[in-house]
Design a protein around this motif. Structure first.
Motif, short mmCIF file in Angstrom:
data_model
loop_
_atom_site.label_atom_id
_atom_site.label_comp_id
_atom_site.label_asym_id
_atom_site.label_seq_id
_atom_site.Cartn_x
_atom_site.Cartn_y
_atom_site.Cartn_z
N LYS A 36 -8.36 1.86 2.59
CA LYS A 36 -7.83 2.66 3.69
C LYS A 36 -6.35 2.40 3.99
CE LYS A 36 -12.27 3.26 6.05
NZ LYS A 36 -13.00 3.13 7.33
N ILE A 37 -5.78 1.35 3.41
CA ILE A 37 -4.44 0.95 3.79
C ILE A 37 -3.38 1.94 3.33
CG2 ILE A 37 -2.69 -0.86 3.48
CD1 ILE A 37 -5.01 -2.87 3.43
N ILE A 38 -3.52 2.48 2.16
CA ILE A 38 -2.57 3.46 1.65
C ILE A 38 -3.15 4.87 1.66
CG2 ILE A 38 -1.21 4.19 -0.36
CD1 ILE A 38 -0.10 1.74 1.03
N ASN A 39 -4.40 5.01 1.28
CA ASN A 39 -4.96 6.33 0.99
C ASN A 39 -5.52 7.08 2.19
OD1 ASN A 39 -4.40 5.99 -1.78
ND2 ASN A 39 -6.27 4.77 -2.02
N ASP A 40 -5.80 6.38 3.28
CA ASP A 40 -6.38 7.04 4.45
C ASP A 40 -5.29 7.23 5.51
OD1 ASP A 40 -7.79 7.93 6.65
OD2 ASP A 40 -9.37 6.42 6.51
N LYS A 41 -4.77 8.44 5.60
CA LYS A 41 -3.64 8.69 6.50
C LYS A 41 -4.01 8.63 7.97
CE LYS A 41 -0.94 11.32 3.15
NZ LYS A 41 -0.22 12.57 2.84
N LYS A 42 -5.30 8.65 8.27
CA LYS A 42 -5.75 8.55 9.66
C LYS A 42 -6.06 7.11 10.08
CE LYS A 42 -7.78 13.20 9.79
NZ LYS A 42 -9.02 13.99 10.04
N SER A 43 -6.00 6.22 9.13
CA SER A 43 -6.40 4.84 9.40
C SER A 43 -5.31 4.08 10.15
CB SER A 43 -6.71 4.13 8.09
OG SER A 43 -6.90 2.74 8.29
#
Length: 265
Positions: A89-96
């Motif tokens: 989630k650190i790079i790929n989840d823009k809502k995280s």
């Protein structure tokens, strides 16, 4: 996930690990109590950061207090879920939230971690102690953040951190084999990638390269230990990280037992 870590040494081991490390004068950490540190106790723990080009050892609390936790009630309700951050989630989840604070990178020094194994027919999970071979200390990458509100008792703006996890390698899948976050493990890295994690100019591509690393199973050493979340003393009076022989414990990869074991009822 990883909610139990261990540091069974002293501050000198950390100082020797990273040259020119500046120890925060507010660091008041009882290393004698660090053989088992639980995430959701939210205790202060020594964490390494790169602050403007200076490596510092800071007393941060485990469990990030995010910006949306802007009342004591919201902190109490949500902080328990912020002790681990999934690497995906650190790079790929823009809502995280983890993506938002990806520039605030830290290292969590440990001498090992604990993880729990489920065995069908047993009431209690069996804890294992896991560490890297030939390395008396290593660091787990994490992220840090300062609380959006002062502490209600001290007025302090707390520094908080989370520990990064990833999908488990073959050995860790056999140990962390149950629960809501099954088949995950902390990010274990070679020393050169640990130091890379603290580089202030690390790009998203560089961050992802670090997060893509999987520690080979043969680099891990591990063994079952006596329960770590009980006030009951070990029957053999040894320390928490010492191997413990559970009667009729099946080998890794065999998770069924016809005989129920419960030493704590």
């Amino acid at each position: 996930m990883c909610y139990d870590i261990s540091f069974s040494s002293n501050i000198q081991l950390i100082s020797d690990y990273l040259p020119d490390l500046v120890v925060d004068p507010q660091l008041n950490f009882d290393f004698d109590m660090a053989i088992h540190v639980m995430a959701q106790a939210y205790r202060k723990y020594p964490v390494m950061i790169n602050d403007g080009g200076t490596y510092k050892l800071m007393p941060f609390e485990w469990g990030v207090i995010a910006d949306y936790m802007n009342t004591p009630e919201k902190i109490k309700q949500s902080r328990q879920y912020m002790c681990n951050a999934q690497s995906e989630k650190i790079i790929n989840d823009k809502k995280s939230f983890w993506r938002r604070i990806r520039a605030k990178r830290c290292l969590i020094p440990v001498t090992g971690i604990y993880e729990h194994r489920e065995i069908k027919g047993w009431k209690n999970k069996v804890p294992y102690f896991i560490h890297l071979k030939d390395r008396p200390m290593f660091c787990i990458p994490g992220l840090y953040h300062y609380s959006p509100i002062p502490d209600v008792e001290t007025g302090e703006i707390k520094g908080t951190f989370t520990l990064i996890t990833r999908s488990a390698n073959s050995v860790m899948k056999q140990i962390h084999n149950g629960g809501p976050n099954v088949f995950r493990m902390p990010m274990f890295l070679p020393k050169e990638l640990e130091f890379k994690w603290l580089q202030p100019d690390l790009t998203d591509e560089g961050i992802q390269e670090v997060l893509d690393f999987e520690m080979p199973s043969e680099q891990l050493d591990y063994w079952p230990v006596f329960t770590i979340r009980s006030t009951k003393p070990r029957p053999d009076s040894k320390e928490k990280t010492a191997p413990y022989e559970w009667p009729n414990l099946p080998p890794l990869g065999i998770d069924e037992s016809t005989e129920q074991k419960n030493l704590f009822s």
